[in-house]
Enzyme design. Structure first.
Site, PDB file in Angstrom:
ATOM      1  N   HIS A 119      -1.068  39.839  26.177  1.00  0.00           N
ATOM      2  CA  HIS A 119      -1.801  39.796  24.914  1.00  0.00           C
ATOM      3  C   HIS A 119      -2.687  41.041  24.792  1.00  0.00           C
ATOM      4  CE1 HIS A 119      -5.304  38.150  22.418  1.00  0.00           C
ATOM      5  NE2 HIS A 119      -4.296  38.322  21.590  1.00  0.00           N
ATOM      6  N   HIS A 143      -4.102  39.333  12.945  1.00  0.00           N
ATOM      7  CA  HIS A 143      -2.923  38.600  13.412  1.00  0.00           C
ATOM      8  C   HIS A 143      -2.010  38.168  12.263  1.00  0.00           C
ATOM      9  CE1 HIS A 143      -5.615  38.151  16.903  1.00  0.00           C
ATOM     10  NE2 HIS A 143      -4.516  38.010  17.620  1.00  0.00           N
ATOM     11  N   ARG A 218     -14.451  51.662  10.564  1.00  0.00           N
ATOM     12  CA  ARG A 218     -13.870  51.035  11.753  1.00  0.00           C
ATOM     13  C   ARG A 218     -14.700  49.833  12.123  1.00  0.00           C
ATOM     14  NH1 ARG A 218     -11.133  48.238  14.612  1.00  0.00           N
ATOM     15  NH2 ARG A 218     -10.272  48.848  16.627  1.00  0.00           N
ATOM     16  N   CYS A 265     -12.888  57.995  15.828  1.00  0.00           N
ATOM     17  CA  CYS A 265     -12.351  56.815  16.494  1.00  0.00           C
ATOM     18  C   CYS A 265     -11.443  57.250  17.633  1.00  0.00           C
ATOM     19  CB  CYS A 265     -11.574  55.980  15.478  1.00  0.00           C
ATOM     20  SG  CYS A 265     -10.762  54.535  16.183  1.00  0.00           S
ATOM     21  N   TYR A 403     -10.530  50.676  25.137  1.00  0.00           N
ATOM     22  CA  TYR A 403     -11.061  52.035  25.034  1.00  0.00           C
ATOM     23  C   TYR A 403     -11.155  52.725  26.396  1.00  0.00           C
ATOM     24  CZ  TYR A 403     -11.964  50.633  20.276  1.00  0.00           C
ATOM     25  OH  TYR A 403     -11.810  50.190  18.988  1.00  0.00           O
TER      26      TYR A 403
END
Length: 562
Positions: A119, A143, A218, A265, A403
């Site tokens: 996942h 989702h 973001r 980002c 990240y």
């Protein structure tokens, strides 16, 4: 399908979502690799005894065509075959990897035990174990996409009992995103809930300061509603106890500082890396970057007021930030930066309450956000509620299990988040904003102007941008802009080049060419430069995507020559 998934876990030879025409060769390859004695331990792990290895290999080698046909018919069979009726009580018993992980969705029951380890959101999926996933998907609305539903459908094992479904339907989930602010319609949306969008690429380099409305958005969670009169910032972990500050106190007790800084980002230009090999994450173009003026109190000044001193410096290693945006469990978005960056005079870390001369907007962290210049955007926590000086990094998911950069050979079956440090400073970056990919240039214009942006993390100044119009055979140096003032070549203090540079070059059109491949690459003052391709920097999350930017354009002949 279950057999194919298990074999894929034993011998990961590529993405599991394959075309039916690929099934036979994939299964054949799997069969050969299953014969390896090195798979004994993994066979036991996934429920196969070693004696079954050659039986399975023969079975797989001889039935590839049958599996291909079966995959083709999978959905039709699934719809027509009766599935068992399962009670909510039975679903609730399956809430762990040991007992199996079951969830319900729109009346269906799904066994997602095998999916948990792959996942993309990590172990957060276990919050829904034994119950309905609708309340969680209302928060993590990313989702609600067709490909996610297709993945879920592979794990369906039954239908929820009618009376239990009726009880479930009484649950009314208010949309946590209903109070999000309005956004400019020109933004190119990558995700609606949470909202993530970037400006049209052709306007990105039009001005040195990115207009607030077009600054990329973001968000990881719904935008919190904050009353500025009731807002309080808590500073913890220092000798004087908890320091609590109102918005007014932040503005009046501490000197106001202003910096111009670029935020980017970590997933900027992920869409290009995706073309090399598929990654997980929002499909950002090259617009997940922007340059703004930020004003506020220095974090250093606030920490000193809260008791930071030489005694604290002996044990403190990190400054943690916690936002007011929260998950359904109540956990807040969080991140941290090294203490040296936070307390340095030259670090210029701000608790910003203004963006481009006005109150910081809701999408960008009203009333206070951390601005950590030179550092990846995810550490610039918005809607700041708490600061903690600590010997440890933030324990949040976004610091510990996202990240981070990994080697190209690491996939979702082998990734170990503890093996890599959290991204802080970003590598050197540049992109072509004009002309756009696929543009048609009129040959009668004779000259071509190419524009773009360039930036490097850690306060390193971009000193050069090289541009090629012939696919990298020859290069010319672009003219750099350090502001919107014509001819401004002002250099920032060494190590404090927080803002991007815009660049431009005009070149003659090659006389015989009908198509041009434009390329740009930037060089910073540490002589770091961008890699030429994405292959060597590919990673499972599509982060740190900074290979040469390439744009192909066509040249049309004028009317007199046609």
């Amino acid at each position: 399908m279950l057999l194919l998934r298990r074999c894929h876990r034993l011998n990961p030879i590529g993405p599991l979502s394959i075309d039916r025409n690929q099934v036979a060769p994939v299964v054949a390859s799997c069969a050969v690799r299953l014969c390896s004695s090195s798979n004994d331990q993994r066979f036991h792990q996934y429920g196969f005894s070693a004696s079954w290895r050659h039986v399975l290999a023969g079975l797989l080698a001889g039935t590839g065509a049958v599996l291909a046909y079966g995959l083709h018919r999978h959905k039709a069979i699934e719809k027509s075959s009766p599935l068992p009726i399962i009670s909510q009580e039975e679903v609730t018993r399956h809430r762990s990897l040991k007992d199996g992980v079951w969830v319900t969705y729109q009346g269906g029951v799904y066994d997602i035990t095998e999916f948990v380890s792959i996942h993309p959101g990590g172990e957060k999926i276990m919050m829904a174990a034994g119950g309905a996933i609708e309340p969680f998907w209302s928060l993590y609305a990313v989702h609600n996409q067709e490909h996610v539903l297709e993945i879920l459908s592979e794990y369906k094992i039954g239908e929820l009992k009618a009376e239990d479904l009726k009880k479930q339907s009484t649950f009314k989930s208010s949309d946590p995103y209903s109070s999000d602010p309005e956004r400019h319609p020109a933004l190119r949306t990558n995700s609606l809930k949470p909202f993530n969008a970037e400006p049209p690429p052709e306007i990105l380099a039009d001005s040195y300061i990115t207009p607030t409305a077009f600054f990329f958005k973001r968000n990881h969670l719904p935008v919190p509603q904050v009353d500025p009169d009731l807002y309080r910032l808590h500073v913890e972990g220092l000798p004087r106890g908890v320091l609590t500050l109102s918005l007014e106190e932040l503005k009046t007790r501490f000197p106001k500082h202003t910096i111009t800084a670029t935020l980017q980002c970590a997933g900027n230009r992920r869409s290009e890396m995706n073309k090399t090999r598929q990654v997980k994450g929002l499909n950002w173009g090259f617009g997940a970057i922007g340059n703004a003026t930020w004003s506020g109190a220095k974090l250093r000044d606030v920490l000193l007021a809260a008791g930071y001193g030489p005694d604290v410096a002996q044990w403190a290693r990190h400054v943690q930030f916690e936002g007011l945006d929260k998950e359904i469990t109540g956990s807040a978005y969080g991140a941290s930066i090294p203490i040296n960056k936070a307390v340095s005079e030259e670090g210029d870390v701000l608790l910003a309450y203004e963006m481009n001369g006005k109150d910081i907007p809701a999408d960008h962290g009203f009333p206070i956000r951390v601005v950590v210049p030179g550092v990846v955007g995810t550490r610039n926590v918005k809607w700041l509620g708490k600061i903690v000086v600590s010997a440890q990094e933030s324990s949040s998911h976004w610091q510990q299990k996202d990240y981070k950069g990994f080697a190209p050979g690491i996939d979702w079956d082998t990734v170990d988040y503890k093996s890599a440090p959290a991204i802080q400073e970003l590598p050197v970056q540049s992109a072509i904003t004009t002309p756009a990919e696929g543009s048609v240039i009129d040959r009668s214009e004779e000259m071509l102007t190419v524009k773009g942006y360039a930036w490097s993390g850690g306060g390193r100044e971009v000193i050069r941008v090289d541009v090629s119009v012939d696919g990298g055979k020859t290069w010319k140096e672009a003219k750099l802009k350090s502001s919107d003032k014509e001819g401004d070549q002002t250099s920032p203090p060494l190590g404090r080049a927080w803002a991007w540079k815009l660049w431009e070059i005009t070149v003659p059109l090659p006389p015989e060419a009908q198509e041009l491949e434009l390329i740009c690459k930037a060089v910073d003052n540490s002589y770091n430069t961008q890699p030429d391709t994405f292959g060597p920097i590919w990673n499972v999350r599509g982060l740190l995507s900074n290979a040469w930017h390439r744009v192909k354009v066509k040249i049309s002949e004028d009317d007199d020559e046609e």
